[in-house]
Design a protein around this motif. Structure first.
Motif, mmCIF file in Angstrom:
data_model
loop_
_atom_site.group_PDB
_atom_site.id
_atom_site.type_symbol
_atom_site.label_atom_id
_atom_site.label_comp_id
_atom_site.label_asym_id
_atom_site.label_seq_id
_atom_site.Cartn_x
_atom_site.Cartn_y
_atom_site.Cartn_z
ATOM 1 N N ILE A 213 50.136 39.211 38.398
ATOM 2 C CA ILE A 213 49.307 40.402 38.181
ATOM 3 C C ILE A 213 48.420 40.217 36.954
ATOM 4 O O ILE A 213 47.232 40.571 36.962
ATOM 5 N N THR A 216 45.484 38.017 37.745
ATOM 6 C CA THR A 216 44.404 38.695 38.460
ATOM 7 C C THR A 216 43.589 39.567 37.499
ATOM 8 O O THR A 216 42.377 39.733 37.689
ATOM 9 N N ASN A 217 44.250 40.106 36.471
ATOM 10 C CA ASN A 217 43.489 40.811 35.425
ATOM 11 C C ASN A 217 42.574 39.842 34.686
ATOM 12 O O ASN A 217 41.431 40.180 34.341
ATOM 13 N N LYS A 219 41.324 37.208 36.035
ATOM 14 C CA LYS A 219 40.278 36.899 37.013
ATOM 15 C C LYS A 219 39.145 37.920 36.961
ATOM 16 O O LYS A 219 37.962 37.591 37.163
ATOM 17 N N SER A 220 39.491 39.183 36.659
ATOM 18 C CA SER A 220 38.451 40.219 36.568
ATOM 19 C C SER A 220 37.549 39.991 35.363
ATOM 20 O O SER A 220 36.424 40.480 35.318
ATOM 21 N N GLU A 226 41.274 31.230 39.740
ATOM 22 C CA GLU A 226 41.897 31.273 41.060
ATOM 23 C C GLU A 226 43.413 31.400 40.879
ATOM 24 O O GLU A 226 44.010 30.646 40.108
ATOM 25 N N VAL A 227 44.019 32.351 41.587
ATOM 26 C CA VAL A 227 45.444 32.626 41.450
ATOM 27 C C VAL A 227 46.159 32.209 42.739
ATOM 28 O O VAL A 227 45.837 32.719 43.823
ATOM 29 N N LEU A 261 47.139 43.177 45.782
ATOM 30 C CA LEU A 261 46.391 41.999 45.352
ATOM 31 C C LEU A 261 46.456 40.891 46.397
ATOM 32 O O LEU A 261 45.481 40.174 46.628
ATOM 33 N N GLN A 266 43.004 38.566 46.511
ATOM 34 C CA GLN A 266 42.845 38.132 45.117
ATOM 35 C C GLN A 266 43.901 37.102 44.723
ATOM 36 O O GLN A 266 43.723 36.386 43.747
ATOM 37 N N ILE A 267 44.996 37.088 45.464
ATOM 38 C CA ILE A 267 46.047 36.091 45.255
ATOM 39 C C ILE A 267 46.207 35.298 46.544
ATOM 40 O O ILE A 267 46.401 35.875 47.618
#
Length: 453
Positions: A213, A216-217, A219-220, A226-227, A261, A266-267
């Motif tokens: 998580i 992904t934050n 990534k923003s 890349e996750v 996510l 996103q993941i």
């Protein structure tokens, strides 16, 4: 006048300092040997992580009694501290503002323990001989003697490897510079290492979920990040928890966040991927799994969140008996076996369950649980209260159970491998300590509540 007993305590984390507080209350003399340069060295590695348990479940009673005359103000009992807040607002005042300050030796890594005048084979009179602990600091090797030893050194610096069979994957050690273990601070001090790169996270416990998580934050903020979620099992939904139907609000929120996510793309999920080999692909890592399809994953960095195990090497000259699977004291094993128990079904225990064939030696804290992931900080405090009483000769207090676990409805059923348990991860891949009242915890990226590294 009889000289007070001396007790060597290995590790100056929450349980180690609590042990020292109980030893002092019993009129004995502690010597706390901490390998790191400061108290709570392991906890400093996850200081950015918020616990799932509030302050009221993270302060030992004997420690609180030591702090009271110093004017220490107890934090709001209903608030949830980070590891750093637990250090700055509780452990550091305890270590520096109370009588404990004269008994703590930092930068003192224990290398060996034995009995004075006895090797491991010699029996007659063994229990009457003091322990000799050898430790290393900047001045070279030193030693101290003690009547009893409590090992609270934890497991943080002995993570499980990424390999699928309990061994390091082929090439894992050779590529160590590209691999991190546990829960790195991806939004803080480790940001530069991960921003804008392809990051693989191996594991399905709460540390893995929280890290995913947070990535992904990241990534923003850095869109090219890349996750990749790497799972040994075949069903990522097992880590999602019960969603809106979950009686534990925080667990449901965290699971739903991860599920969202994954669903939104996103993941990237790579399930049924037991890592067997890690090679270099130029400057990147190539993860491979054995099987008919010869699958592989290419990433810039790998985060392994697959649990921890104990360092037992310096105990080689002691008569220690451990459960062959869990690597914990034999009497404790049936109480904490993750194949049968989750943290909510582990009853409080103390000196009787933790005693060894070596009289006067005890494991306590996270290390006492070996490879089991169900440890609770409150349980550690009860352990050392009982052990201190036993060493002092108060058998009645040692046998008495003083800990009453909170009635939270948490972990009400046993967990079997691959089955979701208290903090939302399969019992075989949990990496953090278990939950106490985590229904009130908010947000993602939190450690198992009340964990003591």
């Amino acid at each position: 006048m009889e000289q007070s007993k001396s007790v060597a305590i290995i590790g100056a984390g929450p349980v180690g300092l609590a042990a020292a507080a109980h030893v002092i209350e019993r009129g004995m003399t502690p010597a706390v040997l901490e390998a790191g340069p400061e108290i709570g060295h392991a906890m400093r590695q996850w200081s950015h992580v918020q616990l799932f348990s509030p302050w009221e479940y993270n302060v030992d009673k004997a420690a609180e009694r030591l702090l009271a005359p110093t004017g220490w103000n107890s934090p709001d009992p209903k608030q949830y501290p980070t590891g750093g807040e637990l250090l700055s607002q509780y452990l550091e005042p305890l270590a520096h503002r109370t009588v404990l300050k004269d008994h703590i030796h930092t930068s003192s890594r224990v290398t060996d323990i034995s009995r004075v005048g006895f090797d491991k084979l010699k029996t007659k009179g063994r229990g009457d001989a003091p322990f000799e602990l050898r430790y290393q600091n900047g001045q070279g090797p030193k030693s101290i003697r003690a009547d009893a030893v409590i090992d609270t050194s934890g497991t943080w610096f002995s993570p499980n490897p990424g390999g699928a069979n309990g061994l390091p994957a082929l090439g894992e050690r050779e590529n160590a510079t590209k691999i991190a273990y546990g829960m790195p601070d991806v939004l803080g001090k480790d940001r530069a290492r991960y921003a804008g790169k392809a990051i693989a996270v191996l594991g399905a416990g709460h540390s893995a979920v929280g890290t995913l998580i947070e990535l992904t934050n990241l990534k923003s903020q850095a869109a090219s990040t890349e996750v990749i979620w790497v799972l040994r099992g075949d069903n990522p939904a097992k880590a999602f928890g019960g969603g809106v139907n979950d009686k534990l609000v925080a667990r449901g929120e965290l699971g739903m966040a991860l599920a969202g996510l994954v669903t939104s793309g996103q993941i990237r999920v790579e399930a049924s991927f037991p890592v067997t080999r890690i090679d270099r692909d130029g400057e990147r890592l190539k993860l491979a799994t054995a099987g008919c399809c010869d699958r592989s994953i290419v990433a810039d960095e790998l985060i392994v969140a697959t649990g921890f195990r104990s360092d037992l090497e310096f105990l080689r000259e002691l008569r220690i008996q451990l459960d062959p699977a869990i690597e914990c004291p034999i009497a404790l094993a049936p109480l904490i076996d993750p194949n049968e128990h989750s943290c909510g079904t582990v009853r409080p225990h103390g000196a009787a369950e933790l005693a060894q064939d070596e009289p006067g030696f005890y494991f306590a804290g996270m290390k006492s649980y070996g490879r089991a992931p169900t440890f609770l900080m409150l349980t550690g405090y009860e352990q050392v209260r009982s052990i201190a009483a036993k060493i002092a000769g108060d058998n009645e207090a040692a046998a008495r159970v003083e800990l009453v676990l909170p009635e939270t409805g948490v972990c009400s059923r046993s967990a079997t491998p691959g089955q979701v348990e208290c903090c939302g991860g399969p019992a075989t891949e949990r990496t953090d300590a278990c939950c106490v009242d985590d229904a009130k915890a908010k947000g993602a990226g939190k450690a198992g509540c009340g964990c003591a590294a």
